[in-house]
Scaffold this active site. Structure first.
Site, short mmCIF file in Angstrom:
data_model
loop_
_atom_site.label_atom_id
_atom_site.label_comp_id
_atom_site.label_asym_id
_atom_site.label_seq_id
_atom_site.Cartn_x
_atom_site.Cartn_y
_atom_site.Cartn_z
N LYS A 1 8.36 2.16 -1.00
CA LYS A 1 8.01 0.77 -1.47
C LYS A 1 9.00 -0.72 -1.90
O LYS A 1 10.27 -0.56 -1.25
CB LYS A 1 7.39 0.52 -3.06
CG LYS A 1 6.67 -0.22 -3.46
CD LYS A 1 5.38 0.85 -3.35
CE LYS A 1 4.08 -0.90 -4.34
NZ LYS A 1 3.35 -0.58 -3.81
N ASP B 1 0.65 -5.31 -1.75
CA ASP B 1 0.42 -4.75 -3.68
C ASP B 1 0.40 -6.00 -4.48
O ASP B 1 -0.79 -6.98 -3.84
CB ASP B 1 1.46 -3.89 -4.35
CG ASP B 1 1.41 -3.61 -5.30
OD1 ASP B 1 0.88 -1.89 -5.27
OD2 ASP B 1 1.77 -4.27 -6.27
P1 NDP Z 1 -3.18 -8.11 -7.03
O1 NDP Z 1 -2.38 -9.39 -6.80
O2 NDP Z 1 -4.33 -7.67 -5.96
O3 NDP Z 1 -4.21 -7.89 -8.46
C1 NDP Z 1 -3.50 -7.85 -9.67
C2 NDP Z 1 -4.02 -8.10 -11.15
O4 NDP Z 1 -3.53 -7.76 -12.08
C3 NDP Z 1 -4.31 -9.64 -11.52
O5 NDP Z 1 -5.37 -9.09 -11.99
C4 NDP Z 1 -3.70 -10.02 -12.43
O6 NDP Z 1 -3.95 -10.81 -13.18
C5 NDP Z 1 -2.85 -8.10 -13.68
N1 NDP Z 1 -2.03 -8.41 -13.63
C6 NDP Z 1 -0.81 -7.99 -12.93
N2 NDP Z 1 0.39 -8.38 -13.26
C7 NDP Z 1 0.37 -8.52 -14.65
C8 NDP Z 1 1.17 -8.27 -15.44
N3 NDP Z 1 2.27 -7.95 -15.51
N4 NDP Z 1 0.41 -8.01 -17.12
C9 NDP Z 1 -0.84 -8.32 -16.95
N5 NDP Z 1 -1.99 -8.60 -15.73
C10 NDP Z 1 -1.22 -8.19 -14.77
O7 NDP Z 1 -3.67 -6.65 -6.91
P2 NDP Z 1 -3.73 -5.15 -7.12
O8 NDP Z 1 -5.05 -5.38 -7.57
O9 NDP Z 1 -3.89 -4.55 -5.42
O10 NDP Z 1 -3.05 -4.66 -8.06
C11 NDP Z 1 -3.39 -3.89 -9.34
C12 NDP Z 1 -2.86 -2.53 -9.17
O11 NDP Z 1 -2.89 -1.59 -8.82
C13 NDP Z 1 -1.00 -2.76 -9.21
O12 NDP Z 1 -0.27 -1.81 -9.77
C14 NDP Z 1 -0.57 -1.89 -8.04
O13 NDP Z 1 1.11 -1.20 -7.30
C15 NDP Z 1 -1.69 -0.88 -7.98
N6 NDP Z 1 -2.28 -0.53 -6.50
C16 NDP Z 1 -2.34 -1.80 -6.03
C17 NDP Z 1 -3.22 -1.03 -4.28
C18 NDP Z 1 -3.44 -1.56 -3.41
O14 NDP Z 1 -4.19 -1.04 -2.90
N7 NDP Z 1 -3.71 -3.25 -3.59
C19 NDP Z 1 -2.72 0.58 -4.09
C20 NDP Z 1 -2.83 2.05 -5.10
C21 NDP Z 1 -2.43 1.19 -6.74
P3 NDP Z 1 -2.68 -11.95 -12.68
O15 NDP Z 1 -3.36 -12.60 -11.77
O16 NDP Z 1 -2.92 -12.80 -14.41
O17 NDP Z 1 -1.35 -12.07 -12.57
#
Ligand code: NDP
Length: 449
Positions: free
Chosen positions: A130, A170
């Site tokens: 990562k 991510d």
């Molecule tokens: P994005 O950046 O596309 O979206 C993240 C979302 O989560 C946004 O709505 C964001 O809101 C919210 N968020 C992020 N950080 C925080 C925080 N500290 N507190 C509250 N809300 C938060 O990321 P992904 O959708 O790609 O990732 C989401 C999750 O899925 C993560 O845990 C990631 O590790 C996991 N994941 C992702 C994969 C992928 O293929 N993308 C694969 C496997 C797991 P805001 O805009 O307000 O920050």
């Protein structure tokens, strides 16, 4: 999940805390895995004798570097870049890059550690890693994002390669960022090495379904869990936290399967729309306009926006945390169970705190931990690597069928492993043990490395 560990495992854990001070998320991720492993070491003592756990918990390589960049006004900024190459027993290092101001070594190590087991569960030849940066993409212009990505890759490129280390996206890293990084890699190395990054655009080596894969895969996994209770998504009321990549495609697949998602969120607040979330509009707000979820009420005046609200207070049948780590605590879990929730599937990585996990497991509801439930993203990245290696591109239907099959295999593996080790229905134990066994056996075969 029992909170008890044998004295030997407790000693291993204490040593890990001592060697990695202050990295609380990493400690949490390690503890969750170790709590499942007691019976494995009894059955396979050679894994203990050969110190497989101690070796797995120590990354093969950790890279920390300076990322200087200039904003549109010419001001200079310095961020910190990370890549933790955790384990390459099963294949080249594979795992996403996160750009978020909360990133530090402890976050990258928790994610990298989980990635080892997740990747092992897919059955595909990928190791675990990562990376990322404490860079905050919010409010930055396209040019600023490009300059940051170019500077980040100018250092990282020397550690990458299709047979060495293959990053993906991510939080904060999507198709736009991968494009800028791929361009810079190509420019520095003078190699068109498609397989060096996944999540690429479709016109230059990306795979259909990669964008949708984590969310779709998570819903497939929950469908499989529901099937063990002779249930399905049909007619179920669901809530999905977040509104980023994983959340959006989780909502899309739930709607396709006949469920209704009534709430989603971002880090500022929660949107509740009892009619069902209008996903096209969410995509417009988040993917095209890159605005806050609050904007949803501009079109849907009957929807409710709760600034800073708790999504887990909303009664539902299925809850899918898809935002970030530790977003669902013990009290949230109690509330969900009390309100009649029957299944929780984690699209995010480690979104539930240890207390929350305990509540879910003790309640007997279906609980799918992230390292199994969200493995569809990295699995489809591995399918993207296969297409790149064979200079081929597959149809959406074929790729989605492969994803669905992989998710059903992961479910079966976790389900059966949980039964084999005496904890039927406990997908946490199933995922941890099955993932650990795959990596552990490979490490044993390769000697002391
Ligand atoms: P994005 O950046 O596309 O979206 C993240 C979302 O989560 C946004 O709505 C964001 O809101 C919210 N968020 C992020 N950080 C925080 C925080 N500290 N507190 C509250 N809300 C938060 O990321 P992904 O959708 O790609 O990732 C989401 C999750 O899925 C993560 O845990 C990631 O590790 C996991 N994941 C992702 C994969 C992928 O293929 N993308 C694969 C496997 C797991 P805001 O805009 O307000 O920050």
């Amino acid at each position: 999940m029992s909170t008890q560990m044998s004295e030997r495992l407790e000693n291993v854990y204490q040593e890990i805390i001592k060697r990695n001070p202050g990295e609380v998320e990493f400690h949490q991720a390690v503890r969750e895995v170790l709590e499942s492993l007691g019976p494995v070491l009894v059955k396979y003592p050679e894994l203990a004798e050969q110190k497989i756990i101690e070796r797995i918990a120590e990354p093969e390589r950790q890279i920390i570097f300076r990322v200087p960049w200039q904003d549109d006004k010419g001001e200079i900024h310095i961020n910190r870049g990370f890549r933790v190459e955790f384990n390459s027993s099963l294949g080249p290092y594979k795992g996403g890059l996160r750009f978020h101001p909360s990133v530090y070594l402890g976050i990258i190590k928790f994610l990298g550690f989980e990635q080892i087991f997740k990747n092992a569960l897919t059955g595909l030849p990928i190791g675990g890693a990562k990376g990322g940066s404490d860079f905050d993409p919010k409010g930055k212009s396209d040019n600023e994002i490009m300059r940051f990505c170019q500077s980040f890759m100018t250092e990282l490129y020397r550690h990458l390669g299709e047979y060495t280390d293959v990053p993906a996206g991510d939080i904060g890293v999507g198709g736009r960022e991968i494009g800028y990084m791929f361009g810079q890699y190509k420019r520095i190395t003078n190699r068109y090495e498609s397989g060096v990054l996944t999540g690429k655009g479709l016109h230059y080596g990306g795979s259909l379904v990669r964008t949708e894969a984590t969310g779709y895969g998570a819903v497939y996994f929950v469908s499989e869990m529901l099937r063990t209770k002779k249930q399905s998504f049909g007619g179920k009321t669901c809530i999905v936290s977040g509104s980023g990549n994983v959340a959006i495609y989780t909502i899309e697949k739930i709607h396709e399967l006949g469920g209704k998602v009534i709430a989603c969120s971002d880090s500022n607040g929660v949107i509740i729309d009892k009619k069902g979330i209008d996903l096209d509009f969410v995509k417009q707000i988040k993917e095209v306009e890159r605005r806050r979820i609050k904007a949803y009420t501009e079109k849907h005046s009957d929807a409710i926006y709760q600034p800073g609200g708790k999504i887990w207070d909303i009664p539902c049948d299925v809850a899918m945390p898809c935002a970030t780590q530790n977003e669902l605590n013990g009290k949230d879990a109690e509330k969900l169970v009390k309100n009649g929730c029957v299944a929780v599937g984690e699209g995010a990585n480690m979104p539930t705190t240890p207390e929350g996990i305990r509540v879910f497991l003790e309640s007997g509801i279906l609980y799918g931990p992230g390292k199994a439930t969200n493995a569809g993203g990295v699995a489809t990245s591995a399918l993207e690597m296969q297409q790149n290696a064979s200079r081929d591109s597959w149809t959406f239907e074929y790729t989605e069928k492969r994803l669905a099959k992989i998710m059903s295999n992961i479910h079966e593996l976790c389900f059966e492993t949980a039964e084999e080790f005496g904890t039927p229905g406990n997908y946490v134990n199933g995922a941890n043990i099955a993932g650990f066994m795959n990596v552990g056996q490979a490490m044993l075969s390769m000697g002391l490395i």
